[in-house]
Scaffold this active site. Structure first.
Site, PDB file in Angstrom:
ATOM      1  N   GLY A   1       5.649   6.518  -1.629  1.00 44.57           N
ATOM      2  CA  GLY A   1       4.681   7.725  -1.238  1.00 44.57           C
ATOM      3  C   GLY A   1       3.377   6.819  -1.468  1.00 44.57           C
TER       4      GLY A   1
ATOM      5  N   GLN B   1      -5.427   6.023  -3.445  1.00 46.33           N
ATOM      6  CA  GLN B   1      -5.135   4.580  -3.897  1.00 46.33           C
ATOM      7  C   GLN B   1      -5.516   3.711  -3.111  1.00 46.33           C
ATOM      8  OE1 GLN B   1      -0.551   6.306  -4.170  1.00 46.33           O
ATOM      9  NE2 GLN B   1      -0.657   4.801  -5.734  1.00 46.33           N
TER      10      GLN B   1
ATOM     11  N   CYS C   1       4.455   3.846 -10.015  1.00 42.41           N
ATOM     12  CA  CYS C   1       3.173   4.212  -9.312  1.00 42.41           C
ATOM     13  C   CYS C   1       2.785   2.493  -8.825  1.00 42.41           C
ATOM     14  CB  CYS C   1       2.322   4.805 -10.042  1.00 42.41           C
ATOM     15  SG  CYS C   1       0.767   5.159  -9.000  1.00 42.41           S
ATOM     16  N   LEU C   2       2.369   2.695  -7.397  1.00 42.93           N
ATOM     17  CA  LEU C   2       1.729   1.515  -6.969  1.00 42.93           C
ATOM     18  C   LEU C   2       0.577   1.115  -7.689  1.00 42.93           C
ATOM     19  CD1 LEU C   2       2.746   2.046  -3.211  1.00 42.93           C
ATOM     20  CD2 LEU C   2       3.794   0.532  -4.838  1.00 42.93           C
TER      21      LEU C   2
ATOM     22  N   HIS D   1       4.133  13.953  -7.496  1.00 42.54           N
ATOM     23  CA  HIS D   1       3.335  12.702  -8.254  1.00 42.54           C
ATOM     24  C   HIS D   1       2.300  12.484  -7.317  1.00 42.54           C
ATOM     25  CE1 HIS D   1       3.437   8.342  -9.386  1.00 42.54           C
ATOM     26  NE2 HIS D   1       2.794   8.355  -8.254  1.00 42.54           N
ATOM     27  N   GLU D   2       2.316  12.458  -5.737  1.00 42.00           N
ATOM     28  CA  GLU D   2       1.344  12.276  -4.949  1.00 42.00           C
ATOM     29  C   GLU D   2       0.088  13.450  -4.960  1.00 42.00           C
ATOM     30  OE1 GLU D   2       1.402   9.744  -4.014  1.00 42.00           O
ATOM     31  OE2 GLU D   2       3.489   9.127  -3.831  1.00 42.00           O
TER      32      GLU D   2
ATOM     33  N   HIS E   1      -2.319  12.694  -7.826  1.00 41.12           N
ATOM     34  CA  HIS E   1      -3.262  11.725  -7.224  1.00 41.12           C
ATOM     35  C   HIS E   1      -4.498  12.389  -6.766  1.00 41.12           C
ATOM     36  CE1 HIS E   1      -1.373   7.610  -8.132  1.00 41.12           C
ATOM     37  NE2 HIS E   1      -0.371   7.971  -7.505  1.00 41.12           N
TER      38      HIS E   1
HETATM   39  O1  GNR Z   1       6.837   4.080  -4.763  1.00 45.07           O
HETATM   40  C1  GNR Z   1       6.989   4.986  -5.598  1.00 45.07           C
HETATM   41  N1  GNR Z   1       7.921   5.466  -6.316  1.00 45.07           N
HETATM   42  C2  GNR Z   1       7.909   6.615  -6.987  1.00 45.07           C
HETATM   43  C3  GNR Z   1       9.205   6.868  -7.906  1.00 45.07           C
HETATM   44  C4  GNR Z   1       9.303   7.798  -8.385  1.00 45.07           C
HETATM   45  C5  GNR Z   1       8.608   8.780  -8.572  1.00 45.07           C
HETATM   46  C6  GNR Z   1       7.144   8.722  -7.615  1.00 45.07           C
HETATM   47  C7  GNR Z   1       7.283   7.539  -6.930  1.00 45.07           C
HETATM   48  S1  GNR Z   1       5.838   7.521  -5.993  1.00 45.07           S
HETATM   49  C8  GNR Z   1       5.659   5.775  -5.752  1.00 45.07           C
HETATM   50  C9  GNR Z   1       4.477   5.234  -4.857  1.00 45.07           C
HETATM   51  C10 GNR Z   1       3.072   5.785  -5.533  1.00 45.07           C
HETATM   52  O2  GNR Z   1       2.612   5.347  -6.464  1.00 45.07           O
HETATM   53  N2  GNR Z   1       2.571   6.961  -5.089  1.00 45.07           N
HETATM   54  O3  GNR Z   1       1.529   7.349  -5.539  1.00 45.07           O
HETATM   55 NI    NI Z   2       1.235   6.900  -7.456  1.00 41.74          NI
END
Ligand code: GNR
Ligand code: NI
Length: 188
Positions: free
Chosen positions: A46, A51, A109-110, A151-152, A155
Site C-alpha cells: 500500500g 509518503q 511501513c515504507l 494503515h493507509e 497516513h
Molecule cells: O508494505 C506494507 N505492508 C504492510 C503490512 C502490514 C500492514 C500494513 C502495511 S502497509 C505497508 C506499506 C506502507 O507503508 N503503506 O503506507
Molecule cells: Ni505506511
C-alpha cells in the site's frame, strides 16, 4: 511513469493532514500511476500520497496474492509461482462501521523501513471512497485489505503505525531504525 522518492521518519511532512481530492483530472491519473510504480518497486502492499510528499487523500493498495496452484503431496517446488495483482485505488476514503472485533497484524511501513510491530485494528469495516474518475464506491472489507486500508487512512491524518504503540515501544523502533541507518551509512 516514474518511481518517486518515499519520505521516511522523522520527516515532518508525514504528520500532515492530507486534503480531499476535488479535481479528477489527468494529473491525478499520472500521480496514481507513479504511486503504483513506486509501491511495486519498494516493494509494498500500500502507499499513501503523503509518503511521496503529496498531501492529498489518495491511496493505492495491491495485496499481490501468490497465484494459487496445485502440487502433489510433498512434491519439491522451486519454480516461480507468480502473483495475482489486484491494484486498488481509494480517493477521499471513509470508514463507516468498524467492527468491535479487532485483528492483530504485524505491520510495517515504507516510511519506517524494516521495522515491524503488532497493531490492533477493527477486523471488518465498510469503506466508502471515490475512484480516479470520481465515481463513488462502497464495500465491506475484512482481512489484510481492511488492515491495510486503515494503515493507509492513518497516513491521511498524519498518523503512523508506530503511533499506535506504547511510547517505550515506539522509542525502541525509532532507535533500532537509527542504528540500522548508521550501520548502513558506514557500510556505504
Ligand atoms: O508494505 C506494507 N505492508 C504492510 C503490512 C502490514 C500492514 C500494513 C502495511 S502497509 C505497508 C506499506 C506502507 O507503508 N503503506 O503506507
Ligand atoms: Ni505506511
Amino acid at each position: 511513469m516514474s518511481i518517486l522518492p518515499i519520505i521516511e521518519v522523522p520527516d515532518p511532512r508525514l504528520k500532515t493532514v492530507s486534503e480531499p481530492v476535488t479535481a479528477f483530472d489527468d494529473d491525478l491519473k499520472t500521480l496514481i500511476k507513479d504511486m503504483f510504480e513506486t509501491m511495486y518497486d519498494a516493494p509494498g502492499i500500500g502507499l499513501a500520497a503523503i509518503q511521496v510528499g503529496v498531501p492529498k487523500r489518495i491511496l493505492v493498495i495491491d495485496l499481490q496474492e501468490p497465484a494459487p496452484h496445485d502440487h502433489e503431496d510433498g512434491e519439491h517446488c522451486d519454480h516461480d509461482h507468480g502473483v495475482i495483482n489486484d491494484p486498488r485505488v481509494f480517493i477521499n476514503p471513509e470508514i463507516i462501521n468498524p467492527s468491535e472485533e479487532l485483528n492483530t497484524y504485524s505491520e510495517g511501513c515504507l516510511s519506517v523501513p524494516d521495522q515491524y510491530a503488532d497493531v490492533d485494528r477493527p477486523a471488518a469495516i465498510t469503506a466508502r471512497w471515490q475512484d480516479e474518475d470520481g465515481k463513488q464506491h462502497e464495500e465491506a472489507l475484512d482481512g489484510l485489505l481492511a488492515t491495510c486500508l486503515q494503515h493507509e487512512m492513518d497516513h491521511l491524518e498524519g498518523i503512523l503505525f508506530i503511533d499506535h504503540l506504547s511510547r517505550l515501544k515506539r522509542k525502541m523502533v525509532l532507535k533500532k531504525l537509527e542504528k540500522l541507518r548508521k550501520e548502513n551509512g558506514i557500510a556505504a
